[in-house]
Design a protein around this motif. Sequence first.
Motif, mmCIF file in Angstrom:
data_model
loop_
_atom_site.group_PDB
_atom_site.id
_atom_site.type_symbol
_atom_site.label_atom_id
_atom_site.label_comp_id
_atom_site.label_asym_id
_atom_site.label_seq_id
_atom_site.Cartn_x
_atom_site.Cartn_y
_atom_site.Cartn_z
ATOM 1 N N ALA A 1 38.736 30.521 46.033
ATOM 2 C CA ALA A 1 39.670 29.421 45.772
ATOM 3 C C ALA A 1 40.959 29.938 45.144
ATOM 4 C CB ALA A 1 39.014 28.390 44.846
ATOM 5 N N GLY A 2 40.832 30.921 44.272
ATOM 6 C CA GLY A 2 42.030 31.502 43.670
ATOM 7 C C GLY A 2 42.898 32.208 44.679
ATOM 8 N N LEU A 3 42.287 32.923 45.625
ATOM 9 C CA LEU A 3 43.048 33.611 46.666
ATOM 10 C C LEU A 3 43.758 32.610 47.585
ATOM 11 C CD1 LEU A 3 40.526 36.435 47.644
ATOM 12 C CD2 LEU A 3 42.706 36.715 46.441
ATOM 13 N N GLU A 4 43.107 31.514 47.915
ATOM 14 C CA GLU A 4 43.749 30.514 48.763
ATOM 15 C C GLU A 4 44.965 29.904 48.078
ATOM 16 O OE1 GLU A 4 40.687 27.773 49.748
ATOM 17 O OE2 GLU A 4 39.839 29.045 51.354
ATOM 18 N N ALA A 5 44.888 29.755 46.744
ATOM 19 C CA ALA A 5 46.055 29.237 46.017
ATOM 20 C C ALA A 5 47.169 30.268 45.974
ATOM 21 C CB ALA A 5 45.638 28.840 44.595
ATOM 22 N N ILE A 6 46.816 31.542 45.774
ATOM 23 C CA ILE A 6 47.829 32.603 45.696
ATOM 24 C C ILE A 6 48.528 32.793 47.037
ATOM 25 C CG2 ILE A 6 48.127 35.099 45.399
ATOM 26 C CD1 ILE A 6 45.902 34.984 43.297
ATOM 27 N N PHE A 7 47.775 32.690 48.142
ATOM 28 C CA PHE A 7 48.347 32.906 49.481
ATOM 29 C C PHE A 7 48.818 31.605 50.126
ATOM 30 C CE2 PHE A 7 45.202 36.641 49.595
ATOM 31 C CZ PHE A 7 46.135 37.479 49.015
ATOM 32 N N SER A 8 49.075 30.599 49.306
ATOM 33 C CA SER A 8 49.505 29.310 49.857
ATOM 34 C C SER A 8 50.947 29.338 50.364
ATOM 35 C CB SER A 8 49.362 28.211 48.796
ATOM 36 O OG SER A 8 50.162 28.520 47.654
ATOM 37 N N ALA A 9 51.764 30.247 49.845
ATOM 38 C CA ALA A 9 53.146 30.381 50.320
ATOM 39 C C ALA A 9 53.164 31.461 51.406
ATOM 40 C CB ALA A 9 54.075 30.738 49.167
ATOM 41 N N ALA A 10 53.123 31.024 52.658
ATOM 42 C CA ALA A 10 52.959 31.963 53.769
ATOM 43 C C ALA A 10 54.152 32.900 53.915
ATOM 44 C CB ALA A 10 52.730 31.196 55.070
ATOM 45 N N GLN A 11 55.329 32.506 53.463
ATOM 46 C CA GLN A 11 56.524 33.312 53.656
ATOM 47 C C GLN A 11 56.694 34.374 52.557
ATOM 48 O OE1 GLN A 11 59.957 30.854 54.236
ATOM 49 N NE2 GLN A 11 61.244 32.511 55.032
ATOM 50 N N LEU A 12 55.896 34.323 51.524
ATOM 51 C CA LEU A 12 56.046 35.247 50.401
ATOM 52 C C LEU A 12 55.376 36.585 50.715
ATOM 53 C CD1 LEU A 12 56.966 35.552 47.382
ATOM 54 C CD2 LEU A 12 54.627 34.877 46.758
ATOM 55 N N PRO A 13 56.131 37.694 50.748
ATOM 56 C CA PRO A 13 55.530 39.010 50.996
ATOM 57 C C PRO A 13 54.609 39.413 49.841
ATOM 58 C CG PRO A 13 57.907 39.055 51.346
ATOM 59 C CD PRO A 13 57.595 37.768 50.654
#
Length: 383
Positions: A294-306
């Motif tokens: 769940a934490g990873l899904e929140a961190i990778f929620s901004a698809a454009q962020l390298p």
Amino acid sequence: MPVNAGLPLIKHRYINGRLLPLLGFLWFLMGPISYAQEEPLTNTDDSETSSSASGASSSSRSSEAPLYPSRDIRDKTLIAKAMDDEAQWLDTEYGKILALYRQTEARKTYGVLVLFHATENPQSWPAMLENLRARLPRYGWETLAISLPQQYPASIPSRPSSSFSSDSASSAPVDVDATTETLPADNPAAEVDSTAPADTSSSAATESSSSSAASSIIARELVITANVNAAFEFLKSKGQFNTVVLADNSSAELVLKDLLPQIRDNPADPTTVDGPLQALLIINLQQQEHISKAGLEAIFSAAQLPVLDIFFTPDSQEQEIARELHKATALRKKVVDYQQLLLDTQPKLVEQDSQSFLIGRVRGFMKQKATGSEIKALDDTKN
């Protein structure tokens, strides 16, 4: 009759003359015994006098107020004095925090790397983070280091004052849940600094005592949010908006909780992120504290962020599973630019290496994904 009457007198004098030397000899023998019986009483009186004097001296020392409210405040104050050109006291709603801001050492400034790490004091940072913090400014990247509360803070048992007797100290309970330790008045380090003149760092440290006390009471999530906001407010005052965030795996989700919702899609220019940060570095230092799904899904929620996701050896089976989970989650969340890196654990001597492999990889990633131009603050442009 008179003759007989004088005989007892003569006999009495004769007997007294015989007894006098004997009585004198007995008195001579009894003298040392009586003196020996009186001497322990004298020593007892002296010991009681010295004990009362030492007790009064110890009581006077214990009544003196310590220089610093806690060991944590003392450590931060000494760090601020030793690194006066980098130390910055930032205001938060829970008090002041110590940050280390290192300006660029190159002709052109490309941006700033903000390092968030879950350890109370900067001197406890791992070698690889100190290497980035101290050496990246040579290549045009400023650094701002912010320490965060640990996820599982170590309990510090309270140390009894020297004014307590050994009996009372042994019978007194030890507070193992204390998160700060009050310095005794007779602490040698405190005596060394007692002659130092008062300055802004000491006054700021005094104000930050409320921050240390608050961090032990207030939820860790709220303290981290306050520290992150203080860091970005400081960069805003410096006119530095081209920001790359570095966070360790134990605090990455909390650091990014309020930053990621501010990122908006930018279809007109996919290479530029419309938000408070331009790129993200995740440093997986705590192998026992892997980020949840769940934490990873929140961190990778901004698809454009390298994202540059860095792991370190030894690559155990548990870490290998975690690396696969990171990669799979990033692909599922359609992160445009996700890179994963496995490096050898860096030794202590790497701190002074300006050409370390880690610096090379981080520099290359930030140059490609987050290079910008420095925007001067309004005060600087007026001058």
